[in-house]
Design an enzyme around this catalytic site. Structure first.
Site, PDB file in Angstrom:
ATOM      1  CG  ASP A  22      -2.021  -1.050   1.101  1.00  0.00           C
ATOM      2  OD1 ASP A  22      -1.658  -2.208   0.394  1.00  0.00           O
ATOM      3  OD2 ASP A  22      -3.173  -0.710   1.603  1.00  0.00           O
ATOM      4  CE  LYS A  32      -5.228   2.249   2.452  1.00  0.00           C
ATOM      5  NZ  LYS A  32      -3.827   1.689   2.808  1.00  0.00           N
ATOM      6  CE  LYS A  71      -6.763  -0.948   2.488  1.00  0.00           C
ATOM      7  NZ  LYS A  71      -5.574  -1.707   2.825  1.00  0.00           N
TER       8      LYS A  71
END
Length: 230
Positions: free
Chosen positions: A98, A161, A190
């Site tokens: 991430d 995300k 996400k």
């Protein structure tokens, strides 16, 4: 399944990246995080790099993956440092990366820098891990969010995300829907930042999120346990 609409609540654990990214996290807290992830069958635990080896060991054979943050939480590391960090945590067992995009470069309109910064991380872990790109939506207007999504997809990222949880704001239904519309079906979304209960989790899923980053996974599952059908 009162309150859950048509969503199969039994599938909820597979949406959750059970997260602990605080500076004061201890080995004991990381161990508890991993135990909870195994108990509930969460998709992954999401931790800072130094905890990847311990989490990988604790989760071995469980089916729960390890996610690691890179360039966190500001996104302002040198590109080569982000790529190196990603490669090292992947070596230690992180299957998801991430990364925070270069927010300042995006705000300045330097699309090439943003794209290549992401691409360097994608290439550094190709064949070892997938890459989620954190937009930090609280700093961005709608056009910038769409641009960030486009650049992430062009760079080969697997997810976009919403947030780190350490910047302004957090995940919103509107942002998740915008991001879902801004990428092709090959890229997932996400939602992260402020997803603290079952109602918030389900709203994000309905808006198009296929993964939820949250430190409240146990709370969410306790809420799900109160729903008929789970």
């Amino acid at each position: 399944m009162s309150g859950t609409g048509s969503f199969d609540i039994t599938k909820l654990p597979a949406y959750i990246d059970h997260t602990l990214l605080k500076a004061d996290a201890t080995a004991e807290a990381i161990g508890k995080l991993c135990d909870e992830a195994k108990q509930y069958g969460f998709y992954s635990v999401c931790v800072n790099g130094m905890w990847v080896p311990a989490a990988s060991k604790a989760l071995a054979g469980s089916g729960v993956r390890v996610s690691a943050v890179v360039g966190f939480p500001l996104g302002a590391s040198l590109t080569g440092v982000k790529a190196y960090e990603a490669a090292r945590v992947a070596e230690h067992g992180a299957a998801d990366i991430d990364m925070v995009l270069a927010v300042g470069a995006l705000l300045a309109g330097d699309e090439d820098y943003v794209r290549e910064d992401i691409r360097a991380v994608v290439e550094a872990v190709r064949g070892q891990a997938i890459v989620k790109v954190i937009l930090e939506t609280g700093y961005l207007n709608e056009d910038q969010k769409r641009t960030a999504c486009r650049l992430a997809e062009e760079a080969g990222a697997h997810f976009v995300k919403t947030s780190t949880g350490f910047g302004p704001g957090g995940a919103t239904v509107e942002d998740v829907a915008l991001m879902r519309a801004a990428v092709s079906p090959n890229v997932q979304v996400k939602a992260s930042g402020g997803v603290r209960d079952l109602a918030a989790a389900l709203s994000m899923i309905r808006a198009g999120a296929t993964r939820l980053g949250t430190s409240s996974g146990v709370v969410i599952m306790n809420g799900a346990a109160g729903s008929s059908g789970y």
